[in-house]
Design an enzyme around this catalytic site. Sequence first.
Site, short mmCIF file in Angstrom:
data_model
loop_
_atom_site.label_atom_id
_atom_site.label_comp_id
_atom_site.label_asym_id
_atom_site.label_seq_id
_atom_site.Cartn_x
_atom_site.Cartn_y
_atom_site.Cartn_z
N CYS A 69 -47.38 39.03 -74.77
CA CYS A 69 -46.99 39.89 -75.86
C CYS A 69 -48.18 40.70 -76.35
CB CYS A 69 -46.42 39.06 -77.01
SG CYS A 69 -45.16 37.87 -76.49
N ASP A 77 -43.42 27.99 -75.77
CA ASP A 77 -44.76 27.43 -75.97
C ASP A 77 -45.32 27.82 -77.34
OD1 ASP A 77 -44.89 30.08 -75.22
OD2 ASP A 77 -46.55 29.84 -73.83
#
EC number: 6.3.5.4
Length: 670
Positions: A2, A109
């Site tokens: 990201c 995660d």
Amino acid sequence: MCGLAGFLPPASSRLGEHAQAVIQQMTTAITHRGPDSTGFWAEEGAGVVLGHRRLSILDLSPAGHQPMHSACGRYVMVFNGEIYNHLDIRKKLEAGSWKKPPAWCGHSDTETLLATFVAWGIQPALQAAVGMFAIALWDRQEQTLTLARDRFGEKPLYVGFAEGQGNEEGALTGRGPLLFGSELKALMAHPEWQGTLASEALEDYLRFGCVGGAASIFQGVAKLPPGCLLTITQADVQAGRLQAPEQWWSAEQAARQAIQAGRIEDPEAAVSAVEQALGQSVRSRMLADVPLGAFLSGGIDSSLIVALMQQQAERPVRTFSVGFDDARYDESQHAEAVAAHLGTEHLTLQATSQMALELVPRLPELFDEPFADSSQLPTALVSRLTREHVSVALSGDAGDELFGGYNRHLWVPRIWHKLRRLPLPARRALGGSLKAIPAHTYDRLMQWGGRVLPRRLQMRTFGEKLHKLAAVLESPTERALFAGVASMNRQPAALLEGAGQGRAPEALFPALAQFNSVEWMLLMDTLHYMVDDVLVKVDRASMASSLEVRVPFLDPEVFHTAWRIPAATKLKDGQGKWVLRQLLYRHVPRELIERPKMGFAVPLDAWLRGPLRDWAEDLLSTASLKALPMLDLAQVRKLWQAHLKGQGHHAQQLWTVLQLLAWQRRWGEG
């Protein structure tokens, strides 16, 4: 994978709609890092604002959305990266006796990492995490912002003031809100941004083709160093001064610990140990909820990664390479041969020079800090091809730095052992004699000799290599010799107005006790060239196409194993990466691999004299050069004219200047 961004004003205030508009501007600037969704969060009383762009890889559901809050409500986090062992961490959290097991909302995660911060604390959580990451974590209880970066610096994180003033004794100084983000363009999108060029960074940039270390191209803005965290309070922002980051992991310390753990003296045992560690690393990096593949150049490192992937995969691995219409720079046939032997589903992008040339004007947008490693072009092209088919790709980067893959690892100690016997004045005289003959004259001699010389003795840039040899002869120390061969431009100060002689090369790399010369070079390449050049290139070139690239060699256990292997084994039989070669031979016939190292190069010399000439001439115009008055206009123009006349090989030096000028034109000051 990201992109993140955020800011913290110098005094608490009501943020209102203004905050949302600003953070949207910042995250929109890095949409390419996360095109799947966007999010933001602000805390009114503190004034902190966090923004995120998401590229969905694990847990594609809304349960993986960011910014994410911890279950207890204390922490809010934006996170860029992947934690490969997060499922193992979850099991430890569930088995822990600290309190009742977490009630998971999803399987990302990000959620695992937040729960680990709550259960174990920030530093223990970072030390437990195996992966690549940049993190911004707001502690609502302590009213502190923690920024953290992974061990090797795979994921970028910039931090600084909107009006940066400098870097005093390791402390950033400036005025206005504190800004942070995955790329500089996120910081530049803030309406209060007033960036000022850090002219002191230019000499090292012109030497290496990248802005290295913790510095950035702007005053008062820094890159958080690998393996570091930085804790920030609003009082720090109010004072306009941030303290030096805290190191939670050190490559140098980890290398020493590996050596102290005991050397793997038996060469075959070393090969098996690497197979075990690297195989596990590859396995963990194949975890994804989206299509996955691998880059394959046909060289040792990428071929080994693909071989280990294919060994563990249930179906053919998807592999990708790029081929050029110039045969001198085309490795695609080698990649195809390796792919055929391993049985992968292979695709080659048949790139033309025109495709690369069309990308050149876009480079300042992809690399929003001056960057001049020309392999950025094929890397960006193969990333674009790969993203059309998969969202994640594994690469073979870092094999050279860990296992001795660069020519300098072999010949710097050898040459220095012989050079040191000859007095420096005599060496300088011999070097001067070599440089007295222009490089292009040597090239013509090689062209003539190429008619009778064996292919292995023919050199594409014979004159350039002899001039480099002259510089080698003039090196006063082994450290200076290494610094010279690791440089794109040995005399960067000559291109700067009034810069004098510049810094001595040996001052660029610290002397470290307890490492022999080869180990020292490997560590310097890991800490500098890999972090500042290789990983920057891969991250920006791949994320420009919203492609996540994972690097199995950059695993703590692989690093530990590599540093337990003696340098003599890594360079056994006069070959670099001996251990990796032997391991690869277990999967691929030797004849498919053994060939001269080509690298990911492009024909810069010819392009700058031909199809890129108008582009370069425009950037090198007097008006353009005056926009950067610290450049020595006369010296730059002299270098350009020599290149056009074929008087030497100046393409790399010119490329650094051209990329700096292109960056100035796109981003400028402020």
